[in-house]
Design an enzyme around this catalytic site. Structure first.
Site, PDB file in Angstrom:
ATOM      1  N   ASP A   9       0.821  -1.229  -0.146  1.00  0.00           N
ATOM      2  CA  ASP A   9       0.072  -0.023   0.235  1.00  0.00           C
ATOM      3  C   ASP A   9       0.951   1.233  -0.065  1.00  0.00           C
ATOM      4  OD1 ASP A   9      -2.140   1.937   0.594  1.00  0.00           O
ATOM      5  OD2 ASP A   9      -1.384   1.600   2.788  1.00  0.00           O
ATOM      6  N   ASP A  11      -0.336   5.120   1.070  1.00  0.00           N
ATOM      7  CA  ASP A  11      -0.500   6.085   1.862  1.00  0.00           C
ATOM      8  C   ASP A  11      -0.709   5.407   3.239  1.00  0.00           C
ATOM      9  OD1 ASP A  11      -0.679   8.529   0.335  1.00  0.00           O
ATOM     10  OD2 ASP A  11      -2.429   7.452  -0.825  1.00  0.00           O
ATOM     11  N   GLU A  18      -0.803  11.123   5.123  1.00  0.00           N
ATOM     12  CA  GLU A  18      -2.113  11.578   5.242  1.00  0.00           C
ATOM     13  C   GLU A  18      -2.294  13.124   5.685  1.00  0.00           C
ATOM     14  OE1 GLU A  18      -4.474  10.691   3.617  1.00  0.00           O
ATOM     15  OE2 GLU A  18      -4.407   8.432   3.563  1.00  0.00           O
ATOM     16  N   THR A 122      -2.694   0.721  -4.587  1.00  0.00           N
ATOM     17  CA  THR A 122      -2.929   2.032  -3.873  1.00  0.00           C
ATOM     18  C   THR A 122      -4.198   2.591  -4.315  1.00  0.00           C
ATOM     19  OG1 THR A 122      -2.335   4.321  -3.348  1.00  0.00           O
ATOM     20  CG2 THR A 122      -1.822   3.347  -5.443  1.00  0.00           C
ATOM     21  N   THR A 123      -4.874   3.425  -3.397  1.00  0.00           N
ATOM     22  CA  THR A 123      -6.193   4.069  -3.586  1.00  0.00           C
ATOM     23  C   THR A 123      -5.744   5.244  -4.338  1.00  0.00           C
ATOM     24  OG1 THR A 123      -7.096   3.013  -1.819  1.00  0.00           O
ATOM     25  CG2 THR A 123      -8.256   4.974  -2.791  1.00  0.00           C
TER      26      THR A 123
HETATM   27  C1  XBP Z   1      -5.355   6.098   0.984  1.00  0.00           C
HETATM   28  C2  XBP Z   1      -6.520   6.871   0.383  1.00  0.00           C
HETATM   29  C3  XBP Z   1      -6.267   8.145  -0.504  1.00  0.00           C
HETATM   30  C4  XBP Z   1      -5.484   9.022   0.123  1.00  0.00           C
HETATM   31  C5  XBP Z   1      -5.689  10.402  -0.803  1.00  0.00           C
HETATM   32  O1  XBP Z   1      -5.150   5.044  -0.078  1.00  0.00           O
HETATM   33  O2  XBP Z   1      -7.536   6.580   0.594  1.00  0.00           O
HETATM   34  O3  XBP Z   1      -7.531   8.593  -0.918  1.00  0.00           O
HETATM   35  O4  XBP Z   1      -6.145   9.361   1.421  1.00  0.00           O
HETATM   36  O5  XBP Z   1      -5.436  10.335  -2.169  1.00  0.00           O
HETATM   37  P1  XBP Z   1      -3.943   3.886   0.221  1.00  0.00           P
HETATM   38  P2  XBP Z   1      -6.304  10.591  -3.334  1.00  0.00           P
HETATM   39  O6  XBP Z   1      -3.508   3.868   1.676  1.00  0.00           O
HETATM   40  O7  XBP Z   1      -4.614   2.812  -0.116  1.00  0.00           O
HETATM   41  O8  XBP Z   1      -2.619   4.362  -0.675  1.00  0.00           O
HETATM   42  O9  XBP Z   1      -7.038  12.222  -2.959  1.00  0.00           O
HETATM   43  O10 XBP Z   1      -5.401  10.642  -4.517  1.00  0.00           O
HETATM   44  O11 XBP Z   1      -7.318   9.563  -3.530  1.00  0.00           O
HETATM   45 MG    MG Z   2      -2.885   3.140   3.370  1.00  0.00          MG
END
Ligand code: XBP
Ligand code: MG
Length: 237
Positions: A9, A11, A18, A122-123
């Site tokens: 992952d 973030d 974050e 990742t999201t």
């Molecule tokens: C984390 C998320 C993301 C980020 C913000 O995803 O949910 O939405 O908070 O990024 P992960 P965007 O931990 O799976 O990477 O604004 O580009 O969505």
């Molecule tokens: Mg994450």
């Protein structure tokens, strides 16, 4: 089955991103003339919705109805607002304020040395992945990771397993031969639903979450604390 690939992952797992996301959202809101200001406490709650566009929509849906300019935001306006947020996030990231979480650099380096496959699931967007990898490793993401699977490439974001299934498909390996690394409950559930074993390393914004579905819970990826199966795969045991 022996470990052939690692799927990370982004973030919260590679770096504590974050807070920078939160600041970028707030800066984009201010530039758009919206009077939203997401506090850290509110943002912790909003993180239950994965994906920035989806998070803005969830916030909007929770606001009291009537009169506000924000209430008129349609999907296109949300997408434009989120594009602005992505630009701002990239600029903030380029200032070099963030570093990788403990152990991340060493695990990735050891995995490359051991010939393991490496993927990101990742999201967030490919642009944000590039911004983070450039700012921390100083190279393009594809120089380190064989596969990058991003949220907008799949029908459903975490906790759905889609982005992990896409990463597995691109790696050309079965779930049983891979280990996932996550920091959040949504991420752990997504990886488990794709059939992966999961190492959870709670981050600042996810420390309160229930990560008990993970196979291992570690404070960090510091090499001495890794589970034996991983140390073996990395050639450290
Ligand atoms: C984390 C998320 C993301 C980020 C913000 O995803 O949910 O939405 O908070 O990024 P992960 P965007 O931990 O799976 O990477 O604004 O580009 O969505
Ligand atoms: Mg994450």
């Amino acid at each position: 089955m022996t470990v052939e690939a690692l799927i990370f992952d982004v973030d919260g797992t590679l770096a504590e991103t974050e807070e920078l996301h939160r600041r970028a959202f707030n800066a984009a809101f201010a530039q758009a003339g919206l009077d939203w200001d997401w506090s850290a406490d509110l943002y912790r709650d909003l993180l239950r919705t994965t994906g920035g566009k989806e998070r803005i929509a969830a916030h909007l849906a929770g606001l009291p109805q009537g009169g506000s300019a924000a209430a008129a935001l349609d999907a296109a306006a949300i997408a434009a607002l989120h594009r602005r947020k992505t630009d701002l996030y990239g600029a903030m990231m380029a200032e070099g304020a963030l570093s990788l979480r403990p152990g991340v650099r060493e695990v990735v380096e050891a995995a490359r040395g051991a010939g393991l496959g490496l993927a990101l699931a990742t999201t967030t967007s490919p642009a944000n992945v590039e911004a983070l990898v450039q700012s921390t490793w100083g190279c393009p993401a594809r120089a380190l990771f064989d596969v990058i699977a991003a949220g907008d490439e799949v029908a459903a974001k975490k906790p759905a397993p889609d982005v992990y299934r896409l990463a597995l498909e691109r790696l050309g390996r079965p779930a049983a031969a891979c280990i996932a690394f996550e920091d959040s409950r949504n991420g752990v559930l997504a990886a488990r639903a794709a059939g992966l074993r999961v190492v959870a390393t709670p981050a600042i914004f996810t420390a309160h979450e229930d990560l008990s579905d993970a196979d291992w819970r570690l404070a960090s990826l510091d090499l001495p604390h890794l589970p034996a199966i991983l140390r073996q795969a990395l050639g450290l045991a």
